[in-house]
Design an enzyme around this catalytic site. Structure first.
Site, PDB file in Angstrom:
ATOM      1  N   SER A 133      -2.555   6.314   2.320  1.00 42.62           N
ATOM      2  CA  SER A 133      -0.888   7.009   2.283  1.00 42.62           C
ATOM      3  C   SER A 133      -0.415   7.170   3.862  1.00 42.62           C
ATOM      4  O   SER A 133      -1.569   8.384   4.386  1.00 42.62           O
ATOM      5  CB  SER A 133      -0.842   8.140   1.107  1.00 42.62           C
ATOM      6  OG  SER A 133      -0.187   9.216   1.778  1.00 42.62           O
ATOM      7  N   TYR A 158      -2.960  17.243  -2.580  1.00 45.62           N
ATOM      8  CA  TYR A 158      -2.647  15.320  -2.467  1.00 45.62           C
ATOM      9  C   TYR A 158      -3.281  15.110  -1.184  1.00 45.62           C
ATOM     10  O   TYR A 158      -4.426  13.967  -0.891  1.00 45.62           O
ATOM     11  CB  TYR A 158      -1.555  15.149  -2.983  1.00 45.62           C
ATOM     12  CG  TYR A 158      -1.186  13.174  -2.893  1.00 45.62           C
ATOM     13  CD1 TYR A 158      -2.289  12.618  -4.093  1.00 45.62           C
ATOM     14  CD2 TYR A 158      -0.587  12.925  -1.765  1.00 45.62           C
ATOM     15  CE1 TYR A 158      -1.841  11.541  -3.520  1.00 45.62           C
ATOM     16  CE2 TYR A 158      -0.648  11.957  -1.546  1.00 45.62           C
ATOM     17  CZ  TYR A 158      -1.710  10.578  -3.020  1.00 45.62           C
ATOM     18  OH  TYR A 158      -0.774   9.052  -2.410  1.00 45.62           O
ATOM     19  N   LYS A 162      -6.581  12.097   0.156  1.00 48.79           N
ATOM     20  CA  LYS A 162      -6.747  11.062   1.010  1.00 48.79           C
ATOM     21  C   LYS A 162      -7.329  10.811   2.490  1.00 48.79           C
ATOM     22  O   LYS A 162      -7.503  10.158   2.932  1.00 48.79           O
ATOM     23  CB  LYS A 162      -4.702  10.557   1.504  1.00 48.79           C
ATOM     24  CG  LYS A 162      -4.657  10.205  -0.134  1.00 48.79           C
ATOM     25  CD  LYS A 162      -4.829   9.634  -0.632  1.00 48.79           C
ATOM     26  CE  LYS A 162      -3.850   8.619  -1.900  1.00 48.79           C
ATOM     27  NZ  LYS A 162      -4.893   8.210  -3.205  1.00 48.79           N
TER      28      LYS A 162
HETATM   29  P1  NAD Z   1       0.767   5.774 -10.214  1.00 50.67           P
HETATM   30  O1  NAD Z   1       0.821   7.068 -11.574  1.00 50.67           O
HETATM   31  O2  NAD Z   1       1.905   4.762 -10.428  1.00 50.67           O
HETATM   32  O3  NAD Z   1      -0.710   4.723 -10.720  1.00 50.67           O
HETATM   33  C1  NAD Z   1      -1.800   5.517 -11.005  1.00 50.67           C
HETATM   34  C2  NAD Z   1      -2.245   4.795 -11.811  1.00 50.67           C
HETATM   35  O4  NAD Z   1      -4.031   5.094 -11.998  1.00 50.67           O
HETATM   36  C3  NAD Z   1      -2.257   5.329 -13.253  1.00 50.67           C
HETATM   37  O5  NAD Z   1      -1.115   3.958 -14.316  1.00 50.67           O
HETATM   38  C4  NAD Z   1      -3.079   6.757 -13.786  1.00 50.67           C
HETATM   39  O6  NAD Z   1      -3.571   6.373 -15.136  1.00 50.67           O
HETATM   40  C5  NAD Z   1      -4.457   5.901 -13.047  1.00 50.67           C
HETATM   41  N1  NAD Z   1      -5.226   6.563 -12.812  1.00 50.67           N
HETATM   42  C6  NAD Z   1      -5.254   7.891 -12.626  1.00 50.67           C
HETATM   43  N2  NAD Z   1      -6.693   8.640 -12.698  1.00 50.67           N
HETATM   44  C7  NAD Z   1      -7.248   7.872 -12.561  1.00 50.67           C
HETATM   45  C8  NAD Z   1      -8.168   8.519 -13.383  1.00 50.67           C
HETATM   46  N3  NAD Z   1      -8.836   9.209 -13.299  1.00 50.67           N
HETATM   47  N4  NAD Z   1      -9.122   7.326 -14.046  1.00 50.67           N
HETATM   48  C9  NAD Z   1      -8.599   5.659 -15.101  1.00 50.67           C
HETATM   49  N5  NAD Z   1      -7.058   5.770 -14.278  1.00 50.67           N
HETATM   50  C10 NAD Z   1      -6.367   7.344 -13.546  1.00 50.67           C
HETATM   51  O7  NAD Z   1       1.007   5.611  -8.980  1.00 50.67           O
HETATM   52  P2  NAD Z   1       0.766   4.458  -7.550  1.00 50.67           P
HETATM   53  O8  NAD Z   1       2.359   5.365  -7.305  1.00 50.67           O
HETATM   54  O9  NAD Z   1       1.178   2.980  -8.712  1.00 50.67           O
HETATM   55  O10 NAD Z   1       0.365   4.641  -6.707  1.00 50.67           O
HETATM   56  C11 NAD Z   1      -1.542   3.877  -6.474  1.00 50.67           C
HETATM   57  C12 NAD Z   1      -1.946   4.447  -5.727  1.00 50.67           C
HETATM   58  O11 NAD Z   1      -1.400   4.742  -4.308  1.00 50.67           O
HETATM   59  C13 NAD Z   1      -2.727   6.045  -5.502  1.00 50.67           C
HETATM   60  O12 NAD Z   1      -4.214   6.180  -5.213  1.00 50.67           O
HETATM   61  C14 NAD Z   1      -1.579   6.911  -4.768  1.00 50.67           C
HETATM   62  O13 NAD Z   1      -1.875   8.259  -4.405  1.00 50.67           O
HETATM   63  C15 NAD Z   1      -0.836   5.588  -3.649  1.00 50.67           C
HETATM   64  N6  NAD Z   1      -0.129   5.944  -3.471  1.00 50.67           N
HETATM   65  C16 NAD Z   1       0.932   6.020  -4.005  1.00 50.67           C
HETATM   66  C17 NAD Z   1       2.610   5.938  -3.692  1.00 50.67           C
HETATM   67  C18 NAD Z   1       3.070   6.259  -3.845  1.00 50.67           C
HETATM   68  O14 NAD Z   1       4.315   6.511  -3.165  1.00 50.67           O
HETATM   69  N7  NAD Z   1       3.730   5.413  -5.015  1.00 50.67           N
HETATM   70  C19 NAD Z   1       2.287   6.420  -1.649  1.00 50.67           C
HETATM   71  C20 NAD Z   1       1.483   6.367  -1.074  1.00 50.67           C
HETATM   72  C21 NAD Z   1      -0.250   6.007  -1.552  1.00 50.67           C
END
Ligand code: NAD
Length: 350
Positions: A133, A158, A162
């Site tokens: 991120s 958070y 990362k």
């Molecule tokens: P999201 O919450 O929609 O998806 C993450 C998924 O991981 C969820 O479906 C959740 O159920 C699953 N999960 C979490 N912990 C788990 C575990 N211990 N075991 C199994 N499953 C687990 O989030 P997203 O927006 O799709 O983000 C995906 C990745 O991208 C994350 O790592 C997030 O930090 C990173 N990210 C997201 C954003 C954003 O704004 N969406 C920005 C920068 C980075």
């Protein structure tokens, strides 16, 4: 299907989540790999796989295990053969929630990554793409942010997970010959699949822009609060680099292919994924109003702990090295998020 992908699997962790589900669609469309997902549905619902099937005709198999459970992850890898690459999305992602529950974030995010890396070499998986991120950069004064921008002080637990995740991966690639890893530093993903059949539908209360805007417009939330209007930006609200979720998703295909097809790829590399354009939160609200034709009920509120003032990317490295560039602009992002809300929003939310 290319000869390279025949009979090979890609593990997508967090496959039911926002970015994971969109990336699965891009993998189906652009590669021939078999895809297997691990998601414990802590922030998503199994209906994501129905939606993927409806759009692509493919049913994805998911293992509903907690990746921070060491024994469960070991069992999973023992049972799933032929995984050559892992795209690791699974993590908790709310900045304010991480400020309130830091230990949960260290445990879930770092623990899951540790368990995956611990099993990767024995499983024969050689490639890993990590969801990082732009929050790793902290509160920076020089914009735009390139991959050469020094990593700053993390503004939230958070962001710290990362930073620590990237460090773990860099050391992992250094110590395990033949392993290739890319960290993709996303800026602010928004929007939904152009079909309007798949989009963001978190189980936990959303803290990011688009679901709060569309949820307010749909009447699920009373009002949309802009956190802080006294920042040193052109209209006082925070500046972000919003990027369409399908553009981000496609970048994973490019990154994976780059690692698989390019023997000379560095063992570890990082790429920014943004549009390179800073948009204020207020401008994003206006873009939503234009794309939807709806007047949003919003008000200015106080700053939120953990938020940085302004950040946008220099994403020229991804363009040059991966051959990736974003297709969509802020109105496309808001328009697709609204289409998703109208089509499916109410049906998938608890
Ligand atoms: P999201 O919450 O929609 O998806 C993450 C998924 O991981 C969820 O479906 C959740 O159920 C699953 N999960 C979490 N912990 C788990 C575990 N211990 N075991 C199994 N499953 C687990 O989030 P997203 O927006 O799709 O983000 C995906 C990745 O991208 C994350 O790592 C997030 O930090 C990173 N990210 C997201 C954003 C954003 O704004 N969406 C920005 C920068 C980075």
């Amino acid at each position: 299907m290319s000869a390279l992908s025949k009979g090979k699997k890609i593990l997508v962790t967090g496959g039911a989540g926002y970015l994971g589900s969109h990336t699965i669609l891009e993998l189906i469309e652009h590669t021939g790999y078999e895809i297997v997902s691990v998601d414990n549905f802590s922030n998503s619902s199994p209906s994501a796989f129905d939606r993927i099937e409806r759009i692509s005709g493919k049913r994805i198999s998911n293992h509903a295990i907690d990746l921070s459970d060491e024994a469960a992850v070991k069992r999973f890898f023992a049972g799933e053969k032929d995984i050559i690459g892992i795209i690791h999305f699974a993590a908790l992602k709310s900045v304010p929630d991480s400020v309130a529950n830091p230990q949960l974030y260290y445990h879930n995010n770092n623990g899951s990554l540790r368990n995956i890396l611990g099993n990767m070499p024995a499983a024969g998986a050689k490639y890993c793409i990590f969801s990082s991120s732009c929050s790793v950069y902290g509160n920076i004064s020089k914009l735009p942010v390139s991959e050469h921008t020094p990593i700053g002080r993390a503004e939230s637990p958070y962001a710290e997970t990362k930073q620590q995740g990237e460090k773990m991966l860099e050391q992992f690639a250094e110590r395990n010959r033949g392993m290739k890893v890319i960290s993709l530093r996303y800026f602010n993903p928004v929007g939904a699949h152009p079909s309007g059949l798949l989009g963001e539908s978190p189980l936990n209360p959303p803290t990011n822009l688009a679901p709060l805007i569309t949820g307010t417009a749909a009447g699920r939330y009373r009002e949309f609060v802009i956190h802080g209007h006294d920042y040193n930006t052109r209209d006082g609200t925070c500046v972000r680099d919003y990027i369409h979720v399908s553009d981000i998703a496609y970048a994973h295909v490019k990154a994976l292919n780059f690692l698989i097809e390019n023997e000379k790829a560095p063992d570890y590399d990082v790429f920014n994924l943004g549009t390179g354009k800073g948009v204020t939160v207020l401008e994003a609200v206006k873009a939503f109003e234009k794309a939807s034709g709806i007047k949003l009920n919003y008000r200015m509120g106080p700053r939120r702990k953990g938020d940085v003032e302004a950040i946008y990317s220099d994403c020229s490295k991804a363009r040059t090295v991966l051959g990736w560039s974003p297709k969509y602009d802020i109105e496309d992002m808001m328009g697709s998020a609204w289409k998703w809300e109208l089509n499916c929003g109410d049906k998938v939310r608890p």
